[in-house]
Write an enzyme that holds these catalytic residues in place. Structure first.
Site, PDB file in Angstrom:
ATOM      1  N   ASP A 257       7.381  65.458 -25.360  1.00 24.09           N
ATOM      2  CA  ASP A 257       7.190  66.909 -25.376  1.00 24.09           C
ATOM      3  C   ASP A 257       6.070  67.304 -24.414  1.00 24.09           C
ATOM      4  O   ASP A 257       6.207  68.247 -23.622  1.00 24.09           O
ATOM      5  CB  ASP A 257       6.876  67.372 -26.798  1.00 24.09           C
ATOM      6  CG  ASP A 257       6.712  68.887 -26.899  1.00 24.09           C
ATOM      7  OD1 ASP A 257       7.434  69.614 -26.176  1.00 24.09           O
ATOM      8  OD2 ASP A 257       5.877  69.340 -27.697  1.00 24.09           O
TER       9      ASP A 257
ATOM     10  N   LYS B  40       8.568  78.073 -34.449  1.00 21.69           N
ATOM     11  CA  LYS B  40       8.025  79.169 -33.636  1.00 21.69           C
ATOM     12  C   LYS B  40       8.710  80.498 -33.930  1.00 21.69           C
ATOM     13  O   LYS B  40       8.210  81.557 -33.524  1.00 21.69           O
ATOM     14  CB  LYS B  40       8.163  78.829 -32.146  1.00 21.69           C
ATOM     15  CG  LYS B  40       7.180  77.759 -31.673  1.00 21.69           C
ATOM     16  CD  LYS B  40       7.323  77.489 -30.182  1.00 21.69           C
ATOM     17  CE  LYS B  40       6.304  76.466 -29.711  1.00 21.69           C
ATOM     18  NZ  LYS B  40       6.448  76.162 -28.257  1.00 21.69           N
TER      19      LYS B  40
ATOM     20  N   ASP C  92      10.271  72.470 -32.326  1.00 19.69           N
ATOM     21  CA  ASP C  92       9.528  73.739 -32.289  1.00 19.69           C
ATOM     22  C   ASP C  92      10.253  74.873 -32.998  1.00 19.69           C
ATOM     23  O   ASP C  92       9.963  76.040 -32.741  1.00 19.69           O
ATOM     24  CB  ASP C  92       9.258  74.147 -30.831  1.00 19.69           C
ATOM     25  CG  ASP C  92       7.999  73.504 -30.278  1.00 19.69           C
ATOM     26  OD1 ASP C  92       7.154  73.061 -31.072  1.00 19.69           O
ATOM     27  OD2 ASP C  92       7.868  73.438 -29.043  1.00 19.69           O
TER      28      ASP C  92
ATOM     29  N   HIS D 208       3.274  76.844 -36.764  1.00 17.87           N
ATOM     30  CA  HIS D 208       4.697  76.617 -36.443  1.00 17.87           C
ATOM     31  C   HIS D 208       5.153  75.240 -36.911  1.00 17.87           C
ATOM     32  O   HIS D 208       6.342  75.039 -37.193  1.00 17.87           O
ATOM     33  CB  HIS D 208       4.962  76.814 -34.950  1.00 17.87           C
ATOM     34  CG  HIS D 208       4.660  75.629 -34.085  1.00 17.87           C
ATOM     35  ND1 HIS D 208       3.402  75.357 -33.612  1.00 17.87           N
ATOM     36  CD2 HIS D 208       5.462  74.636 -33.603  1.00 17.87           C
ATOM     37  CE1 HIS D 208       3.424  74.274 -32.861  1.00 17.87           C
ATOM     38  NE2 HIS D 208       4.663  73.807 -32.845  1.00 17.87           N
TER      39      HIS D 208
ATOM     40  N   HIS E  98       4.695  66.470 -34.790  1.00 20.06           N
ATOM     41  CA  HIS E  98       4.687  66.243 -33.340  1.00 20.06           C
ATOM     42  C   HIS E  98       3.409  66.725 -32.662  1.00 20.06           C
ATOM     43  O   HIS E  98       3.225  66.499 -31.458  1.00 20.06           O
ATOM     44  CB  HIS E  98       5.926  66.862 -32.679  1.00 20.06           C
ATOM     45  CG  HIS E  98       5.905  68.364 -32.591  1.00 20.06           C
ATOM     46  ND1 HIS E  98       6.135  69.188 -33.675  1.00 20.06           N
ATOM     47  CD2 HIS E  98       5.684  69.192 -31.537  1.00 20.06           C
ATOM     48  CE1 HIS E  98       6.067  70.441 -33.295  1.00 20.06           C
ATOM     49  NE2 HIS E  98       5.789  70.492 -32.005  1.00 20.06           N
ATOM     50  N   HIS E  99       2.504  67.367 -33.417  1.00 20.39           N
ATOM     51  CA  HIS E  99       1.188  67.727 -32.864  1.00 20.39           C
ATOM     52  C   HIS E  99       0.056  66.905 -33.485  1.00 20.39           C
ATOM     53  O   HIS E  99      -1.116  67.188 -33.226  1.00 20.39           O
ATOM     54  CB  HIS E  99       0.907  69.225 -33.049  1.00 20.39           C
ATOM     55  CG  HIS E  99       1.592  70.087 -32.032  1.00 20.39           C
ATOM     56  ND1 HIS E  99       1.240  70.094 -30.696  1.00 20.39           N
ATOM     57  CD2 HIS E  99       2.634  70.953 -32.156  1.00 20.39           C
ATOM     58  CE1 HIS E  99       2.016  70.930 -30.038  1.00 20.39           C
ATOM     59  NE2 HIS E  99       2.876  71.472 -30.910  1.00 20.39           N
TER      60      HIS E  99
END
Length: 532
Positions: free
Chosen positions: A464, A384, A381, A409, A435-436
């Site tokens: 996560d 961010k 992350d 992000h 990761h999303h």
């Protein structure tokens, strides 16, 4: 033919070996020593019987002989295949063929490539194989006429042959050992932790000391101001890891260990060895090997040569590992700064790294890849830092425009991390970007699906979400464990890789232990997860 051990026989009248036999007291054999193997190749039964009688009490360096019989050249080849450790051959020339013995010599030296075994030619017909001609054309080590080979001379010839075979084996083992030392020393600076270093050195020492035997045992124990604790064990010391050194070894080894640390050098006693290393920061590593084979002592010179490199590498490794540990700490600290800005839980990034490493190990990643993932995942992350506070910390639901801003992000994190050519930063860039993504292709930013999503990204996505749900956020309380498990299970094949979900749920207890081991300031959540 089967291996036949010496038996009692009555002397054969008129046999020259027995008629000329001198009565020489034979030293007692050590019953714990492995016997030397001798192959008798002759087509006369009497020769086998007499040889067994003469060598019945024979010993060399405290070990008896084990006699194997073959009655032809063909049978001898078979026995050599069955017994590759035969040291000496007592060979007749004329058997099924006039040159059967000489053909066997050619087979041994040229076809088998066996240059070590010592060959004593015994012939009752010297005219069939003249000594000068045979010695010149064939690689034999002794030539004897049966009529001149008294019992004493046979014992002398066998002793000389065994001594020669022993020395040739030592030379070969020394050469191979030096090659293993060179290969083993090349691994010093590939190990990434003190545990890796200690375990790697122990495995190299065990292989160096006796690469073809399971009779070697060893351990490594370390201390940094306190008592010695076993870090790795092999052989009879396997399973002692984590326990005190004093509980794993006897008093004699402890005395050797204390003396080795005072003198800072290696100590050998019978078939045991203790060595030590001391790092720049005062930390100490103690190594111990012991062998169960009395006839194969530990190779002292090879161990000393290898340990000279280990000692130097250990001092340097401490400095290298301090740098590595500092880098890990910096990664976690910077990642936590990002999480703190978004008011996430304090140890979220640490738990994500540990759980990602655990899931990667369960998924079959090798040791290096697991270490890489454990370091790279906490930076998922980092992008961010480029998201406005008003969006990042909004307590309520995001608008569509705000959600699109938040999605950036992943790309921002990738852009930051991908600038580095370092392997860890490249892995972290991939994780930050993916990761999303979702298994069914409905994620962001690129709507990748299935195995088009990198495995490191799929792993990080799952752990996560798990940690995010099990921990309190600015916009909600922590979810109960059963609800979190329900979300993970519902996401199988949709949000998450099905295989990873199965591995995760099958090992849920281990992931809960990670959460409990790295709690946030509020201990109640971790306690609830660990005891649910």
């Amino acid at each position: 033919m089967p291996v036949i051990r010496p038996r009692e026989h009555q002397p054969l009248p008129g046999d020259p070996l027995l008629l000329a036999r001198e009565r020489v007291p034979a030293p007692a054999a050590d019953e714990h020593r492995e016997p030397w193997k001798l192959l008798i190749v002759d087509d006369e039964e009497d020769v086998h019987l007499v040889t067994r009688i003469v060598l019945r009490d024979f010993t060399f360096e405290g070990a008896p002989v084990e006699l194997v019989s073959a009655y032809s050249g063909v049978a001898a080849r078979r026995e050599l295949r069955r017994n590759p450790d035969i040291a000496v051959i007592l060979l007749d020339v004329v058997m099924e063929r006039e040159d059967a013995g000489l053909q066997l010599v050619r087979h041994i030296r040229q076809e088998q490539g066996n240059r070590k075994v010592r060959i004593i030619l015994r012939t009752g017909q010297p005219g069939q194989a003249p000594e000068q001609e045979v010695v010149a054309q064939y690689d034999i080590n002794d030539y004897r006429s049966k009529t001149e080979l008294t019992a004493a001379r046979l014992c002398t010839s066998v002793t000389s042959a065994l001594r020669s075979w022993r020395d040739l084996c030592a030379v070969e083992q020394g050469r191979e050992g030096l090659q293993r030392v060179i290969r083993a020393q090349g691994a010093f600076f590939r190990w990434q932790s003190r545990e890796d270093f200690a375990t790697g050195v122990l495995d190299a020492l065990v292989h160096l000391a006796m690469p073809d035997s399971s009779s070697i045992s060893g351990l490594v124990a370390c201390r940094d101001g306190g008592d010695y604790a076993v870090v790795a064990g092999r052989g009879k010391f396997a399973g002692q890891e984590g326990g005190p050194l004093a509980a794993a070894v006897g008093q004699r080894t402890l005395r050797m260990a204390r003396e080795a640390m005072v003198r800072t050098h290696s100590l050998f006693y019978n078939n045991s060895w203790v060595g030590c290393c001391r790092g720049e920061g005062g930390e100490e590593m103690l190594l111990h090997l012991c062998s169960g084979l009395k006839r194969r002592p530990l190779p002292q010179d090879l161990i000393r040569i290898y340990m000279s490199g280990v000692d130097m590498a250990y001092r340097n490794a401490h400095l290298s590992m301090e740098i590595i540990e500092s880098q890990k700490e910096m990664i976690h600290t910077l990642s936590e700064v990002v999480e703190t800005r978004s008011r996430e839980t304090a140890h979220h990034v640490l738990r994500v790294g540990e759980m990602a490493g655990l899931l990667g190990e369960l998924a079959g990643l090798d040791r290096d890849e697991v270490s890489l993932l454990r370091l790279a995942a906490p930076m998922h992350d980092v992008g961010k830092v480029g998201i406005p506070d008003a969006v990042l910390n909004k307590p309520g639901r995001l608008t569509d425009d705000e959600y699109r801003i938040m999605q950036r992000h992943t790309s921002i994190g990738h852009a930051i991390l991908a600038k580095s050519g370092r392997r860890i930063m490249q892995a972290a860039a991939t994780i930050a970007l993916q990761h999303h993504e979702r298994w069914d292709g409905t994620g962001y930013p690129r709507r990748l699906a299935g195995e088009n999503i990198h495995l490191l990204g799929r792993i990080t996505a799952l752990v996560d979400v798990f940690d995010a749900l099990i921990s309190p956020r600015v916009y909600r309380k922590a979810c109960p464990l059963d609800e979190v498990v329900g979300v993970v299970r519902a996401g199988r094949g949709r949000h998450f890789d099905p295989r990873l979900v199965d591995l995760f749920l099958a090992n849920l207890k281990r992931f809960r232990e990670v959460v409990a081991l790295h709690p946030d300031t509020d201990q109640s959540q971790a306690t609830r997860v660990a005891t649910a």
